[in-house]
Scaffold this active site. Structure first.
Site, mmCIF file in Angstrom:
data_model
loop_
_atom_site.group_PDB
_atom_site.id
_atom_site.type_symbol
_atom_site.label_atom_id
_atom_site.label_comp_id
_atom_site.label_asym_id
_atom_site.label_seq_id
_atom_site.Cartn_x
_atom_site.Cartn_y
_atom_site.Cartn_z
ATOM 1 N N GLY B 46 56.908 35.858 59.523
ATOM 2 C CA GLY B 46 56.526 35.897 58.917
ATOM 3 C C GLY B 46 54.976 36.781 59.189
ATOM 4 O O GLY B 46 54.075 35.885 59.628
ATOM 5 N N ALA B 47 54.591 37.921 59.407
ATOM 6 C CA ALA B 47 53.416 38.593 59.599
ATOM 7 C C ALA B 47 52.891 39.139 58.657
ATOM 8 O O ALA B 47 52.161 40.336 58.395
ATOM 9 C CB ALA B 47 53.474 39.443 60.568
ATOM 10 N N GLY B 48 52.673 38.542 57.687
ATOM 11 C CA GLY B 48 51.798 39.325 56.118
ATOM 12 C C GLY B 48 50.969 38.597 56.266
ATOM 13 O O GLY B 48 50.414 38.136 57.354
ATOM 14 N N ALA B 50 49.856 36.510 54.503
ATOM 15 C CA ALA B 50 50.143 34.292 54.202
ATOM 16 C C ALA B 50 50.687 34.218 56.672
ATOM 17 O O ALA B 50 49.688 33.576 56.622
ATOM 18 C CB ALA B 50 51.339 33.737 53.256
ATOM 19 N N GLY B 51 51.020 34.232 56.480
ATOM 20 C CA GLY B 51 51.279 33.961 57.727
ATOM 21 C C GLY B 51 50.473 34.879 58.664
ATOM 22 O O GLY B 51 50.085 33.992 59.650
ATOM 23 N N PHE B 149 41.266 42.343 35.571
ATOM 24 C CA PHE B 149 42.269 42.769 35.522
ATOM 25 C C PHE B 149 43.888 41.503 34.261
ATOM 26 O O PHE B 149 42.492 41.501 33.864
ATOM 27 C CB PHE B 149 43.222 41.741 36.469
ATOM 28 C CG PHE B 149 43.803 43.082 37.698
ATOM 29 C CD1 PHE B 149 43.059 44.083 37.931
ATOM 30 C CD2 PHE B 149 45.145 43.166 38.164
ATOM 31 C CE1 PHE B 149 43.720 45.319 38.878
ATOM 32 C CE2 PHE B 149 45.960 43.646 39.566
ATOM 33 C CZ PHE B 149 45.065 44.751 39.527
ATOM 34 N N GLN B 262 58.757 38.261 37.943
ATOM 35 C CA GLN B 262 57.981 38.898 37.391
ATOM 36 C C GLN B 262 58.560 40.486 37.171
ATOM 37 O O GLN B 262 58.670 40.782 38.106
ATOM 38 C CB GLN B 262 56.717 38.849 38.275
ATOM 39 C CG GLN B 262 55.368 39.858 37.334
ATOM 40 C CD GLN B 262 54.381 39.367 37.457
ATOM 41 O OE1 GLN B 262 53.591 39.536 38.718
ATOM 42 N NE2 GLN B 262 53.398 38.142 37.062
ATOM 43 N N HIS B 264 56.763 44.029 36.580
ATOM 44 C CA HIS B 264 55.920 44.082 36.447
ATOM 45 C C HIS B 264 56.318 45.455 35.470
ATOM 46 O O HIS B 264 57.171 45.836 35.368
ATOM 47 C CB HIS B 264 55.802 45.031 37.636
ATOM 48 C CG HIS B 264 54.549 45.863 38.209
ATOM 49 N ND1 HIS B 264 53.866 46.280 37.427
ATOM 50 C CD2 HIS B 264 52.859 44.596 38.183
ATOM 51 C CE1 HIS B 264 52.471 46.919 37.602
ATOM 52 N NE2 HIS B 264 51.754 45.828 38.723
ATOM 53 N N LEU B 274 55.624 50.965 42.550
ATOM 54 C CA LEU B 274 55.165 50.497 42.017
ATOM 55 C C LEU B 274 53.781 51.498 42.161
ATOM 56 O O LEU B 274 53.145 51.924 42.551
ATOM 57 C CB LEU B 274 54.594 48.704 42.580
ATOM 58 C CG LEU B 274 53.369 48.144 41.774
ATOM 59 C CD1 LEU B 274 53.427 47.727 40.769
ATOM 60 C CD2 LEU B 274 52.994 47.482 42.981
ATOM 61 N N GLU B 277 48.805 47.517 38.635
ATOM 62 C CA GLU B 277 47.529 47.192 37.261
ATOM 63 C C GLU B 277 46.407 48.036 37.669
ATOM 64 O O GLU B 277 45.368 47.174 36.354
ATOM 65 C CB GLU B 277 48.254 45.967 36.922
ATOM 66 C CG GLU B 277 47.041 44.998 36.004
ATOM 67 C CD GLU B 277 47.513 43.453 36.108
ATOM 68 O OE1 GLU B 277 48.831 43.065 35.852
ATOM 69 O OE2 GLU B 277 46.724 42.467 35.708
ATOM 70 N N ARG B 308 51.041 39.838 32.173
ATOM 71 C CA ARG B 308 52.186 40.676 32.701
ATOM 72 C C ARG B 308 53.922 40.411 31.870
ATOM 73 O O ARG B 308 54.480 41.787 31.723
ATOM 74 C CB ARG B 308 52.987 41.113 34.609
ATOM 75 C CG ARG B 308 51.005 41.847 34.997
ATOM 76 C CD ARG B 308 51.522 41.526 36.559
ATOM 77 N NE ARG B 308 50.868 42.017 37.268
ATOM 78 C CZ ARG B 308 50.779 42.145 38.629
ATOM 79 N NH1 ARG B 308 51.619 41.623 39.068
ATOM 80 N NH2 ARG B 308 49.554 43.213 39.113
ATOM 81 N N HIS B 372 59.562 43.225 39.997
ATOM 82 C CA HIS B 372 58.041 42.252 41.207
ATOM 83 C C HIS B 372 57.864 41.671 42.362
ATOM 84 O O HIS B 372 57.795 41.481 43.366
ATOM 85 C CB HIS B 372 56.873 43.076 40.238
ATOM 86 C CG HIS B 372 56.018 42.891 40.921
ATOM 87 N ND1 HIS B 372 55.171 43.750 42.076
ATOM 88 C CD2 HIS B 372 54.204 42.905 41.236
ATOM 89 C CE1 HIS B 372 54.159 44.638 42.382
ATOM 90 N NE2 HIS B 372 53.853 43.230 41.318
ATOM 91 N N GLU B 396 54.738 34.724 49.007
ATOM 92 C CA GLU B 396 55.586 34.670 48.324
ATOM 93 C C GLU B 396 56.504 33.436 48.247
ATOM 94 O O GLU B 396 57.616 33.430 47.179
ATOM 95 C CB GLU B 396 55.571 35.904 48.011
ATOM 96 C CG GLU B 396 57.122 35.545 47.159
ATOM 97 C CD GLU B 396 56.623 37.526 46.409
ATOM 98 O OE1 GLU B 396 56.232 38.591 46.825
ATOM 99 O OE2 GLU B 396 57.752 38.005 46.053
ATOM 100 N N ARG B 407 52.386 34.856 36.605
ATOM 101 C CA ARG B 407 51.863 35.209 37.830
ATOM 102 C C ARG B 407 50.385 36.353 37.357
ATOM 103 O O ARG B 407 50.619 37.405 37.028
ATOM 104 C CB ARG B 407 52.440 35.299 38.842
ATOM 105 C CG ARG B 407 50.527 35.858 39.548
ATOM 106 C CD ARG B 407 51.293 35.899 41.622
ATOM 107 N NE ARG B 407 52.257 37.532 41.679
ATOM 108 C CZ ARG B 407 51.507 38.719 42.076
ATOM 109 N NH1 ARG B 407 50.457 39.039 41.130
ATOM 110 N NH2 ARG B 407 51.687 39.588 41.240
ATOM 111 N N SER B 412 48.534 36.565 43.354
ATOM 112 C CA SER B 412 49.244 36.630 45.025
ATOM 113 C C SER B 412 48.029 37.182 46.126
ATOM 114 O O SER B 412 48.493 35.942 47.601
ATOM 115 C CB SER B 412 50.613 37.659 44.743
ATOM 116 O OG SER B 412 49.334 39.341 44.417
ATOM 117 N N LEU B 413 47.354 38.364 46.432
ATOM 118 C CA LEU B 413 46.896 38.076 47.499
ATOM 119 C C LEU B 413 46.171 36.530 48.299
ATOM 120 O O LEU B 413 45.599 36.831 48.774
ATOM 121 C CB LEU B 413 45.464 39.308 47.346
ATOM 122 C CG LEU B 413 46.252 40.678 47.195
ATOM 123 C CD1 LEU B 413 45.441 42.023 47.319
ATOM 124 C CD2 LEU B 413 47.810 40.784 48.513
#
Lengths: 317, 593
Positions: B46-48, B50-51, B149, B262, B264, B274, B277, B308, B372, B396, B407, B412-413
């Protein structure tokens, strides 16, 4: 709503040339081209390959040619393009080799992104906390950071059609984002590299990249900003900027373009080898009666033209 | 012949300091080799965010790192995070307050030791992201500017317009290029290699050639994101199919909190897209059909900026009681004015125009709660370690658990980069301490046989796309904002019926090159596993907590249910066990906004 699609299909494993295949699908009015392609793939013909992911014009996966023009399939409402022809033509993005169906090889695209050294290069050790930067400067960068690297601009770039080495609109817009970042300390070096062959001076200003960009990044405008920033700090020893100066200077002097002077001035008057290399073409032009006259007469209203220049230079400060 | 045609910076690839260079036995890749064709110290799936954060951290520790991703890194779903990233950087703020808001938001199901790490390290991580080049919004003084937020007591959300995830993702990709990290780009992981209970790599398909290979590694980090495509519609990208969660589950790792999905509060009815928020953060109103700001009835203090789960329930109540408009409520930003929308909410304005036909500058846009985010995932400790030796998880796909039952927006970021980094550092340390043989190509051979028998299976009247759609619609109908035992049990039965159909469905495309038909079929298997865990967990939890609201058990029940539900794989379905919640200094209280 009945949607008629004509999709260019290609499968390298069959050894056959690309060919169009027609599909008719039934979808709600509000659907997008991507919805229609997914409908085809999931319920009509599972052999159709395409890239898609977010469906919200943010991941950049689904750039392709729709009715001959690069667009994001997910952002293109069927109702918007249905009126353009009896059936909607879907083809892979241009200027990149096709792998299969609507999937193109983007390796050249990414290589060019890499070529502009796309990472922040600040000077010295970092500050204790964040770098200070003005609110406006960051907002300006965000407008270009909006680029989702979909490749629509590269697909329809008219320079890349004839010159595969051109860095292209996406990479150059990315380069502007760094050259203009107040935290970056390599602006001059970046501008020098970008002024070399295949860089900012190879754009022909056709504006197609601006027209097809789904995120309003305006790549060509960023290229023009890079040009003026480069010449502004004296990076003028290159054909592109000499060409621009020759163009404006001859118009300023005589009120019209002196075509005869353009080539030698672009190469540099003392660049004997480059000018000599143009000789065969010149001879052919003389034979065909196409050689412009070395002597151009000033137009009658030249004083007016000069006033326009003066006014413009004044406005620019 | 396999090769890194489209791999990032393959030319700059450094030789491992821990491993001998990859060797290849002579012969074609079809012959089963004793040695895997590809070997790394740390393999990240995974290359998001986190990865990539894990990869940068592991490389900084000296490991030979590779990322494998079924899409190009900048296509990852981290892109879709719009609003921002939380950190208690303000002078009037403290990480303890951030931690408390997070714990309260989680309805006390979050593990407090992990939440302490998340919040205490947030500031330094945010600053390091800024130094890498993220174009965070500035205040008039040139310093980082923030917004408030939902569920947060302070304005501690730092942002880049409404494209924060994209802005961060692209910068981390720039760092991958800068550091010459290797990416197996558009490679699809089909199996984990588990040898004697230890994870030693993965089997993956180069999507472009269709060839399968074993990629051996001393440590594997699962950073494959969530499983939002279990629902239809969903805010999630089509790639969010729970691959990593399912692979880890099948390998024997416990998966926890899967009932916590969750919804949203502001998604478009048509596509489920989406609307951030950030809109409410900037001051948007939620209105019912009578033009009333109905949140005053549900959360008089925080109004539209309650958690949320609270806002989604309020919206659904309004809709159910007849004060909705065509199954929606209205999100109204008109009073913010064009300039503020232009500066901070531009992308969602475009989404409204493109996907709902509404220009938010001029009109309110209809929205409703939509699937979401999955709070649950592969159970890990604070260093990202799962219960399987050699296997890590982050982002995630993982459940540390910092989000518990709900959450907070913009956490999350933060989760991705904090625990991505922790996993990367620890995985590199593990790789350094290891030696011994790595697994060979025979694992790829097993997968090859399995996939071939699937391709050989005759087509029937069913289709993968049909099963997927039936799954999404059923989950949306039965495992919703408001849940009841009957419907949840129907969902469990429904998933099992779909699993039976899945066992006999054929794949139409028999080719090798970019066979997305086959990949969707594999992904559907991952989705069915995740859906089953969500439904089974939701039946089990007989209380209401955070996003999990049981109409038949409307109160929170700390005496019986202040614990995580873990799903453990068996061929008949998940076997459930309990895992206690870690409480350090914040005792559960009543939760009001």
């Amino acid at each position: 709503m009945e949607v008629k699609l004509k999709v260019l299909r290609y499968d390298p494993e069959t050894g056959k040339e690309p060919e169009y295949k027609r599909y008719t699908v039934d979808l709600p009015e509000s659907s997008t081209i991507l919805d229609s392609l997914i409908e085809v793939r999931e319920f009509h013909d599972g052999t159709l390959s395409l890239r898609c992911s977010c469906r919200s014009a943010i991941c950049g996966s689904c750039a392709m040619r729709i009715n001959g023009r690069a667009r994001l399939a997910c952002k293109t409402q069927i109702s918007l393009v249905a009126g353009e022809a009896d059936e909607i033509t879907v083809e892979p993005a241009g200027n990149m080799p096709t792998i299969k169906d609507l999937v193109v090889d983007m390796a050249p695209f990414w290589n060019k992104i890499r070529a502009v050294k796309p990472w922040l290069q600040p000077a010295g050790p970092p500050p204790e906390r964040e770098y200070l930067a003005s609110k406006e400067s960051m907002i300006e960068l965000v407008e270009v950071m909006n680029c989702i690297m979909c490749g629509a601009c590269v697909s329809d770039c008219t320079v890349l059609e004839v010159d595969k080495t051109f860095l292209g609109p996406a990479a150059l817009a990315k380069a502007w984002r760094f050259a203009h970042d107040p935290r970056d300390d390599s602006t001059a070096a970046r501008l020098r590299e970008l002024s070399e062959a295949s860089g900012i001076w190879d754009c022909t200003r056709c504006n197609f990249c601006v027209e097809v960009c789904p995120k309003d990044v305006k790549p060509m405008e960023q290229i023009m900003r890079l040009r003026s920033e480069a010449t502004g700090i004296g990076i003028t020893n290159n054909a592109g900027s000499r060409h621009t100066f020759a163009f404006t200077n001859t118009v300023k002097q005589g009120g019209r373009l002196n075509e005869f002077q353009m080539l030698p001035r672009t190469h540099g008057l003392l660049n004997i080898p480059a000018n000599l290399a143009e000789l065969p073409g010149g001879i052919r032009m003389i034979r065909a009666g196409k050689m412009p006259s070395p002597f151009t007469h000033k137009i009658p209203g030249v004083a007016h033209v000069r006033r326009i220049f003066k006014q413009f230079e004044h406005q620019k400060g | 012949m396999l090769g890194f045609r489209i791999c990032d910076a393959a030319a700059n690839h450094r030789t491992s300091v821990f491993l001998a260079p990859a060797r290849r036995t002579p012969g074609s890749p079809r012959e089963v080799s004793e040695v895997a064709l590809y070997q790394h110290d740390v393999l990240i799936i995974g290359a998001g965010l986190a990865g990539m954060r894990a990869a940068i951290a592991a490389q900084a520790e000296g490991a030979d790192v590779a990322i494998i991703s079924k899409v190009h890194p900048v296509r990852s779903h981290s892109n879709a995070a719009q609003g921002g990233i939380n950190a208690a950087l303000g002078e009037d703020d403290s990480w303890e307050e951030h931690a408390f808001d997070t714990i309260k938001g989680s309805d006390y199901l979050g593990d407090q030791d992990a939440i302490e790490v998340l919040c205490a390290e947030a500031g330094a991580e945010l600053i390091s992201l800024e130094r890498m080049g993220v174009i965070f919004h500035r205040g008039d003084d040139g310093r980082l500017g923030s917004r408030a937020f939902g569920g947060s007591s302070k304005a501690r959300t730092y942002f880049v317009g409404d494209i924060t995830g994209q802005a961060m993702l692209h910068v981390l990709y720039e760092q991958l290029i800068k550091h010459g990290l290797r990416v197996y780009e558009e490679w699809f992981v089909t199996d984990l290699i588990i040898d004697d209970g230890v994870c030693k790599g993965a089997v993956a398909m180069d999507i472009r050639s269709g060839e399968l290979s074993a990629i051996a590694a001393r440590a594997v980090i699962m950073a494959t994101g969530g499983t939002g495509r279990v629902y239809e519609p969903s805010t999630n990208a089509l790639i969010c199919t729970g691959d990593g969660i399912s692979l880890a589950y099948r390998a024997g790792a416990p998966i926890i909190d899967m009932e916590m999905v969750q919804f949203h509060p502001t998604t478009l009815k048509t596509t489920g897209a989406l609307l951030s928020e950030a809109a409410r953060s900037e001051g948007a109103y939620l209105l019912n059909s009578e033009g009333e700001r109905f949140m005053s009835k549900y959360a008089p203090n925080m109004m539209e900026l309650a958690s949320r789960d609270v806002v989604s329930r309020a919206e659904q109540t309004e809709i159910n009681e007849g004060r909705g408009i065509d199954g929606c409520v209205l999100l109204d930003v008109r009073h913010l004015g064009y300039d503020r929308i232009r500066e901070r909410l531009w992308q969602i304005r475009e989404l409204g125009i493109d996907f709902a036909g509404v220009d938010m500058v001029k009109d309110p846009v209809p929205v409703r709660p939509g699937c979401h985010y999955i709070m649950g995932g592969i159970k890990t400790d604070k260093e990202g370690r799962t219960s399987i030796e050699g296997l890590y998880a982050a982002g995630e796909a993982a459940c540390v658990s910092v989000h518990g039952a709900n959450r907070l927006g913009a956490n999350s970021l933060l989760d991705t980069v904090i625990f991505g980094r922790h996993a990367g550092v620890d995985a590199a340390a593990r790789a350094r301490s290891m030696d011994g043989p790595l697994p060979g190509e025979r694992y790829a051979e097993d997968t090859r046989k399995r996939l071939q028998s699937w391709l050989d299976r005759p087509l029937n009247a069913d289709r993968v796309g049909k099963i997927r759609l039936d799954l999404g619609n059923m989950m949306f109908e039965k495992v919703q904002v408001f849940r009841t035992e009957d419907r949840l049990k129907e969902a469990v039965e429904g998933v099992r019926e779909l699993k039976k159909r899945y066992e006999t469905v054929g794949v139409e495309n028999k080719g090798k090159v970019f066979n997305t038909d086959l990949l969707f079929a594999i992904e559907l298997g991952f989705l069915l596993d995740c859906a089953e865990m969500t439904a089974v967990g939701a039946v089990e939890r007989k209380e209401s907590r955070g996003a999990h609201f049981r109409v038949d058990y409307p109160a929170r029940d700390d005496a019986n249910w202040l614990k995580h539900i873990a799903c453990n794989y068996t061929p008949e379905g998940p076997k459930l066990t309990d895992i206690p919640v870690t409480i350090t200094r914040w005792q559960p209280q009543e939760r009001k906004y």
